[in-house]
Scaffold this motif. Structure first.
Motif, PDB file in Angstrom:
ATOM      1  N   ALA A  69       0.805  -0.963   0.035  1.00  0.00           N
ATOM      2  CA  ALA A  69      -0.092   0.022  -0.093  1.00  0.00           C
ATOM      3  C   ALA A  69       0.938   1.153  -0.059  1.00  0.00           C
ATOM      4  O   ALA A  69       1.990   1.194   0.650  1.00  0.00           O
ATOM      5  N   PRO A  70       0.388   2.204  -0.564  1.00  0.00           N
ATOM      6  CA  PRO A  70       1.161   3.514  -0.644  1.00  0.00           C
ATOM      7  C   PRO A  70       1.247   4.199   0.788  1.00  0.00           C
ATOM      8  O   PRO A  70       0.435   3.920   1.688  1.00  0.00           O
ATOM      9  N   ALA A  71       2.341   4.892   1.138  1.00  0.00           N
ATOM     10  CA  ALA A  71       2.506   5.522   2.378  1.00  0.00           C
ATOM     11  C   ALA A  71       2.143   7.005   2.344  1.00  0.00           C
ATOM     12  O   ALA A  71       2.366   7.851   3.545  1.00  0.00           O
ATOM     13  N   ASP A  72       1.464   7.554   1.380  1.00  0.00           N
ATOM     14  CA  ASP A  72       1.323   8.870   1.372  1.00  0.00           C
ATOM     15  C   ASP A  72       0.065   9.205   0.697  1.00  0.00           C
ATOM     16  O   ASP A  72      -0.204  10.510   0.120  1.00  0.00           O
ATOM     17  N   VAL A  73      -0.889   8.427   0.881  1.00  0.00           N
ATOM     18  CA  VAL A  73      -2.191   8.656   0.255  1.00  0.00           C
ATOM     19  C   VAL A  73      -3.277   8.830   1.521  1.00  0.00           C
ATOM     20  O   VAL A  73      -3.727   7.918   2.088  1.00  0.00           O
ATOM     21  N   PRO A  74      -3.730  10.105   1.782  1.00  0.00           N
ATOM     22  CA  PRO A  74      -4.692  10.252   3.205  1.00  0.00           C
ATOM     23  C   PRO A  74      -5.734   9.179   2.838  1.00  0.00           C
ATOM     24  O   PRO A  74      -6.205   9.206   1.936  1.00  0.00           O
ATOM     25  N   ASP A  75      -6.174   8.834   4.205  1.00  0.00           N
ATOM     26  CA  ASP A  75      -7.397   8.039   4.063  1.00  0.00           C
ATOM     27  C   ASP A  75      -7.291   6.614   3.532  1.00  0.00           C
ATOM     28  O   ASP A  75      -8.126   5.674   3.566  1.00  0.00           O
ATOM     29  N   GLU A  76      -5.980   6.324   2.615  1.00  0.00           N
ATOM     30  CA  GLU A  76      -5.802   5.212   2.166  1.00  0.00           C
ATOM     31  C   GLU A  76      -4.490   4.378   2.985  1.00  0.00           C
ATOM     32  O   GLU A  76      -4.253   3.304   2.910  1.00  0.00           O
ATOM     33  N   SER A  77      -3.477   5.289   3.457  1.00  0.00           N
ATOM     34  CA  SER A  77      -2.382   4.663   3.947  1.00  0.00           C
ATOM     35  C   SER A  77      -2.455   4.053   5.459  1.00  0.00           C
ATOM     36  O   SER A  77      -3.149   5.011   6.012  1.00  0.00           O
ATOM     37  N   THR A  78      -2.438   3.013   5.550  1.00  0.00           N
ATOM     38  CA  THR A  78      -2.420   2.476   7.127  1.00  0.00           C
ATOM     39  C   THR A  78      -1.260   1.891   7.402  1.00  0.00           C
ATOM     40  O   THR A  78      -0.675   0.957   6.570  1.00  0.00           O
ATOM     41  N   ARG A  79      -0.646   1.876   8.507  1.00  0.00           N
ATOM     42  CA  ARG A  79       0.607   1.459   8.845  1.00  0.00           C
ATOM     43  C   ARG A  79       0.271   0.739  10.164  1.00  0.00           C
ATOM     44  O   ARG A  79      -0.474   1.020  11.052  1.00  0.00           O
ATOM     45  N   VAL A  80       1.206  -0.451  10.411  1.00  0.00           N
ATOM     46  CA  VAL A  80       0.937  -1.304  11.731  1.00  0.00           C
ATOM     47  C   VAL A  80       2.361  -0.916  12.331  1.00  0.00           C
ATOM     48  O   VAL A  80       3.363  -1.524  11.631  1.00  0.00           O
ATOM     49  N   LEU A  81       2.321  -0.411  13.525  1.00  0.00           N
ATOM     50  CA  LEU A  81       3.730  -0.461  14.275  1.00  0.00           C
ATOM     51  C   LEU A  81       3.581  -1.715  15.083  1.00  0.00           C
ATOM     52  O   LEU A  81       2.799  -2.061  16.007  1.00  0.00           O
ATOM     53  N   HIS A  82       4.626  -2.334  15.180  1.00  0.00           N
ATOM     54  CA  HIS A  82       4.987  -3.468  15.858  1.00  0.00           C
ATOM     55  C   HIS A  82       5.927  -3.019  16.908  1.00  0.00           C
ATOM     56  O   HIS A  82       7.054  -2.451  16.560  1.00  0.00           O
TER      57      HIS A  82
END
Length: 185
Positions: A69-82
């Motif tokens: 997934a892209p890292a710079d698209v608001p409302d589409e970019s989701t990250r999981v922090l481990h």
């Protein structure tokens, strides 16, 4: 009849007044800044990538979801922090709400976290770098509710616990940045 109606109205008003005083939690806010001995561009290059939280000492790894997934698209970019932990795999899932590379700023919100990991709900925050006399001033601010949404929360999920946890996260990040770049006093 009029007296009975007045008495009933007075009793209803008193009941509503006592219910109004029993309210839920208040929105909490944490805001911290640090000025680093580096240019804003240097610092933004480290902290401005939504898909890379390796600069924060509590984060073991960051993954974008779904994979690729892209890292710079608001409302589409989701990250999981481990997160780093002695056991298990505690995670925090965050969604990008806004990014403005020209202003060196992004806004995000937590979409999934166990209150045992971070005792907050409805968390959103802004991370921004600005120029302060040629040095990088980093602003990290967030708004959130405590982990327990009802009255009489347990101590580990009350307002103080939420504020302490968020403050500790921001401070750990700032300490790591100060170690990396140096801090302007």
């Amino acid at each position: 009849m009029l007296k009975a109606m007045f008495g009933l109205t007075l009793a209803a008003g008193m009941a509503l007044a006592s219910t109004a005083s029993a309210h839920g939690p208040s929105r909490q806010k944490t805001q911290m800044t640090i000025t680093l001995d580096a240019s804003p561009t240097e610092v933004w290059e480290v902290i401005g990538h939504f898909d890379d939280m390796s600069w924060h000492p509590a984060v073991a790894s960051t993954e974008m979801t779904p994979e690729g997934a892209p890292a710079d698209v608001p409302d589409e970019s989701t990250r999981v922090l481990h997160l780093k932990a002695d056991s298990g795999d505690p995670t925090i899932t965050e969604q990008l709400m806004k990014i403005d590379p020209d202003k060196m700023m992004y806004k995000y919100m937590i979409t999934d976290v166990a209150v045992e990991v971070l005792p907050v709900t409805n968390y959103s925050a802004t991370l921004q770098v600005s120029d302060k006399d040629g040095k990088a001033e980093v602003l990290w601010k967030g708004g959130y509710y405590r982990g327990f949404p009802n009255n009489d929360p347990p101590e580990e999920l009350n307002d103080d616990a939420a504020v302490a946890a968020v403050t500790a996260i921001y401070q750990a990040g700032f300490d790591a940045l100060a170690e990396r770049f140096g801090k302007v006093e």
